[in-house]
Write a protein that holds these residues in place. Sequence first.
Motif, PDB file in Angstrom:
ATOM      1  N   ALA A 225       0.856  -1.192   0.000  1.00  0.00           N
ATOM      2  CA  ALA A 225       0.000   0.000   0.000  1.00  0.00           C
ATOM      3  C   ALA A 225       0.886   1.234   0.000  1.00  0.00           C
ATOM      4  O   ALA A 225       2.034   1.205   0.436  1.00  0.00           O
ATOM      5  N   ASP A 226       0.338   2.311  -0.513  1.00  0.00           N
ATOM      6  CA  ASP A 226       1.100   3.549  -0.570  1.00  0.00           C
ATOM      7  C   ASP A 226       1.306   4.155   0.813  1.00  0.00           C
ATOM      8  O   ASP A 226       2.291   4.848   1.056  1.00  0.00           O
ATOM      9  N   THR A 227       0.364   3.892   1.706  1.00  0.00           N
ATOM     10  CA  THR A 227       0.399   4.524   3.021  1.00  0.00           C
ATOM     11  C   THR A 227       0.567   3.477   4.106  1.00  0.00           C
ATOM     12  O   THR A 227      -0.365   2.715   4.403  1.00  0.00           O
ATOM     13  N   PRO A 228       1.745   3.377   4.722  1.00  0.00           N
ATOM     14  CA  PRO A 228       1.943   2.394   5.785  1.00  0.00           C
ATOM     15  C   PRO A 228       1.170   2.782   7.047  1.00  0.00           C
ATOM     16  O   PRO A 228       0.919   3.959   7.311  1.00  0.00           O
ATOM     17  N   LEU A 229       0.808   1.770   7.824  1.00  0.00           N
ATOM     18  CA  LEU A 229       0.063   1.971   9.062  1.00  0.00           C
ATOM     19  C   LEU A 229       0.976   1.734  10.252  1.00  0.00           C
ATOM     20  O   LEU A 229       1.611   0.679  10.373  1.00  0.00           O
ATOM     21  N   VAL A 230       1.019   2.717  11.151  1.00  0.00           N
ATOM     22  CA  VAL A 230       1.776   2.625  12.401  1.00  0.00           C
ATOM     23  C   VAL A 230       0.785   2.518  13.543  1.00  0.00           C
ATOM     24  O   VAL A 230      -0.198   3.269  13.600  1.00  0.00           O
ATOM     25  N   ILE A 231       1.048   1.604  14.491  1.00  0.00           N
ATOM     26  CA  ILE A 231       0.145   1.398  15.630  1.00  0.00           C
ATOM     27  C   ILE A 231       0.918   1.493  16.933  1.00  0.00           C
ATOM     28  O   ILE A 231       2.052   1.013  17.042  1.00  0.00           O
ATOM     29  N   HIS A 232       0.281   2.128  17.904  1.00  0.00           N
ATOM     30  CA  HIS A 232       0.792   2.186  19.275  1.00  0.00           C
ATOM     31  C   HIS A 232      -0.375   1.858  20.192  1.00  0.00           C
ATOM     32  O   HIS A 232      -1.476   2.392  20.014  1.00  0.00           O
ATOM     33  N   ALA A 233      -0.162   0.970  21.182  1.00  0.00           N
ATOM     34  CA  ALA A 233      -1.262   0.506  22.038  1.00  0.00           C
ATOM     35  C   ALA A 233      -0.858   0.593  23.505  1.00  0.00           C
ATOM     36  O   ALA A 233      -0.473  -0.415  24.115  1.00  0.00           O
ATOM     37  N   PRO A 234      -0.940   1.773  24.100  1.00  0.00           N
ATOM     38  CA  PRO A 234      -0.515   1.920  25.496  1.00  0.00           C
ATOM     39  C   PRO A 234      -1.562   1.465  26.491  1.00  0.00           C
ATOM     40  O   PRO A 234      -2.750   1.760  26.342  1.00  0.00           O
ATOM     41  N   SER A 235      -1.144   0.757  27.515  1.00  0.00           N
ATOM     42  CA  SER A 235      -2.028   0.465  28.639  1.00  0.00           C
ATOM     43  C   SER A 235      -2.077   1.648  29.605  1.00  0.00           C
ATOM     44  O   SER A 235      -3.042   1.814  30.344  1.00  0.00           O
ATOM     45  N   HIS A 236      -1.023   2.463  29.598  1.00  0.00           N
ATOM     46  CA  HIS A 236      -0.956   3.688  30.406  1.00  0.00           C
ATOM     47  C   HIS A 236      -0.078   4.660  29.626  1.00  0.00           C
ATOM     48  O   HIS A 236       1.115   4.419  29.427  1.00  0.00           O
ATOM     49  N   ARG A 237      -0.653   5.766  29.168  1.00  0.00           N
ATOM     50  CA  ARG A 237       0.094   6.673  28.292  1.00  0.00           C
ATOM     51  C   ARG A 237       1.382   7.183  28.929  1.00  0.00           C
ATOM     52  O   ARG A 237       2.426   7.252  28.278  1.00  0.00           O
ATOM     53  N   ILE A 335      12.905   9.269  18.795  1.00  0.00           N
ATOM     54  CA  ILE A 335      11.823   8.483  18.204  1.00  0.00           C
ATOM     55  C   ILE A 335      11.377   9.082  16.877  1.00  0.00           C
ATOM     56  O   ILE A 335      11.059   8.352  15.935  1.00  0.00           O
ATOM     57  N   CYS A 336      11.366  10.395  16.762  1.00  0.00           N
ATOM     58  CA  CYS A 336      10.942  11.014  15.511  1.00  0.00           C
ATOM     59  C   CYS A 336      11.899  10.626  14.374  1.00  0.00           C
ATOM     60  O   CYS A 336      11.459  10.240  13.284  1.00  0.00           O
ATOM     61  N   ALA A 337      13.195  10.689  14.627  1.00  0.00           N
ATOM     62  CA  ALA A 337      14.177  10.351  13.592  1.00  0.00           C
ATOM     63  C   ALA A 337      14.105   8.880  13.225  1.00  0.00           C
ATOM     64  O   ALA A 337      14.198   8.513  12.039  1.00  0.00           O
ATOM     65  N   VAL A 338      13.946   8.024  14.228  1.00  0.00           N
ATOM     66  CA  VAL A 338      13.863   6.583  13.959  1.00  0.00           C
ATOM     67  C   VAL A 338      12.616   6.260  13.149  1.00  0.00           C
ATOM     68  O   VAL A 338      12.659   5.502  12.173  1.00  0.00           O
ATOM     69  N   LEU A 339      11.499   6.844  13.545  1.00  0.00           N
ATOM     70  CA  LEU A 339      10.251   6.593  12.831  1.00  0.00           C
ATOM     71  C   LEU A 339      10.334   7.107  11.388  1.00  0.00           C
ATOM     72  O   LEU A 339       9.912   6.430  10.441  1.00  0.00           O
ATOM     73  N   ARG A 340      10.905   8.283  11.217  1.00  0.00           N
ATOM     74  CA  ARG A 340      11.068   8.844   9.867  1.00  0.00           C
ATOM     75  C   ARG A 340      11.917   7.905   8.992  1.00  0.00           C
ATOM     76  O   ARG A 340      11.574   7.621   7.833  1.00  0.00           O
ATOM     77  N   GLU A 341      13.023   7.427   9.551  1.00  0.00           N
ATOM     78  CA  GLU A 341      13.921   6.556   8.795  1.00  0.00           C
ATOM     79  C   GLU A 341      13.205   5.298   8.295  1.00  0.00           C
ATOM     80  O   GLU A 341      13.352   4.900   7.134  1.00  0.00           O
ATOM     81  N   TRP A 342      12.400   4.689   9.163  1.00  0.00           N
ATOM     82  CA  TRP A 342      11.766   3.424   8.795  1.00  0.00           C
ATOM     83  C   TRP A 342      10.508   3.625   7.958  1.00  0.00           C
ATOM     84  O   TRP A 342      10.028   2.679   7.334  1.00  0.00           O
ATOM     85  N   LEU A 343       9.980   4.830   7.911  1.00  0.00           N
ATOM     86  CA  LEU A 343       8.831   5.103   7.049  1.00  0.00           C
ATOM     87  C   LEU A 343       9.246   5.648   5.682  1.00  0.00           C
ATOM     88  O   LEU A 343       8.399   5.776   4.799  1.00  0.00           O
ATOM     89  N   THR A 344      10.530   5.935   5.544  1.00  0.00           N
ATOM     90  CA  THR A 344      10.992   6.501   4.262  1.00  0.00           C
ATOM     91  C   THR A 344      12.114   5.638   3.684  1.00  0.00           C
ATOM     92  O   THR A 344      11.851   4.669   2.977  1.00  0.00           O
TER      93      THR A 344
END
Length: 392
Positions: A225-237, A335-344
Amino acid sequence: MNQTSGKGGKSNRLRVLHCPTTTGGNPQGLARAEREIGLDSRSVAFTQNYIAYRSDEVLWEEGASLWVQQWRCWMLLKRACRDFDVVHYNAGSSILPWSFSSRWASRGSPKWMLYTAYANLCRRVERALLRNKVIAVTFQGDDARQGDYSRQHFDISIAHETGGSYYTAASDVRTRQRIAWFDEYADLIYAVNPDLLWVLPKRARFVPYAHLDIADWLPVGKASADTPLVIHAPSHRGAKGTAHILEAVDRLKAEGVAFEFILVEKLSNAEARKLYERADLVIDQLLAGWYGGFAVEAMALGKPVICYLRESDFGFLPEAMRSALPLINARPENICAVLREWLTERRGELSARGMACRQYVERWHDPVRIARNIRIDYERIARAKGLPVAAG
């Protein structure tokens, strides 16, 4: 509970009680795996929560009176004495109340004195009645973590981010006291998170999460898909570092990085699984220093997982497990840099990393393999205490 042999006598298979919570589904998963390898194991929980991990028995429904709760705790203790050889506590919790929170009564008040006397009685009675059983306890997280220790020894921790109300001076004292009580009482002490071993007795041992039937949680492929899906599921933010993740998501979206993000909260495990199966990338937690049961579930489904891994805790892990870790390490500040790297630029590697995660789960989170190792511990203590143990 007892099964009979071919000649009508009682079975000498070890009878194991897992109690009294459903924390992370770990006691329930371990009980199921122990049954697969021939132990007579049962999981009993006080209550069920919205996550709804399946327990063999739940003692009371939400809203049950304190008197009903206490009566059923005493009845469970009676059954533990009569029907089981091994009592395996989870989440550092006891069957009867061994202590109480100061929020229930002010120190020195008549109610405080009454609660203290009752808790002391409960602790003495439970330990005396079960002294000839094999006693195991698994600590799973905040049942052992202490705010003062974390702030002093770690540069990143839950305590640094959650303020003074999450861990308090009083809760730290109660936690240390409960650990000391179990150290006096338990034959076996386990931890499913390596950071807990800094504050547990030296004889405590790391064991991986065992809550997942990996034959039921199989990899789920996705059409490209063109748009990857990222999920986060916290039990306590606060405890999971969710604020840092949401900030990174907003920043990346503002930069024009194409992805979808879903925050999964307050869903049962079965409902949440449907969303996990759709994910291209999962973010677990950024503060504890290890991954949780959610990450194990995602990895079993073949999803790559981002998590903060505290390398100073790795000495408590088997060397082979350390070298095989497939999770993507990230800290709150990157986290922003890591997430950017793996989404691009590394997006094409997501599928392969997800398969490596699946292989890791098969090797290190197979509940049957974990149960076999724990069974060896049970049987060693049982023989020392003169309990009959079946051959094989």
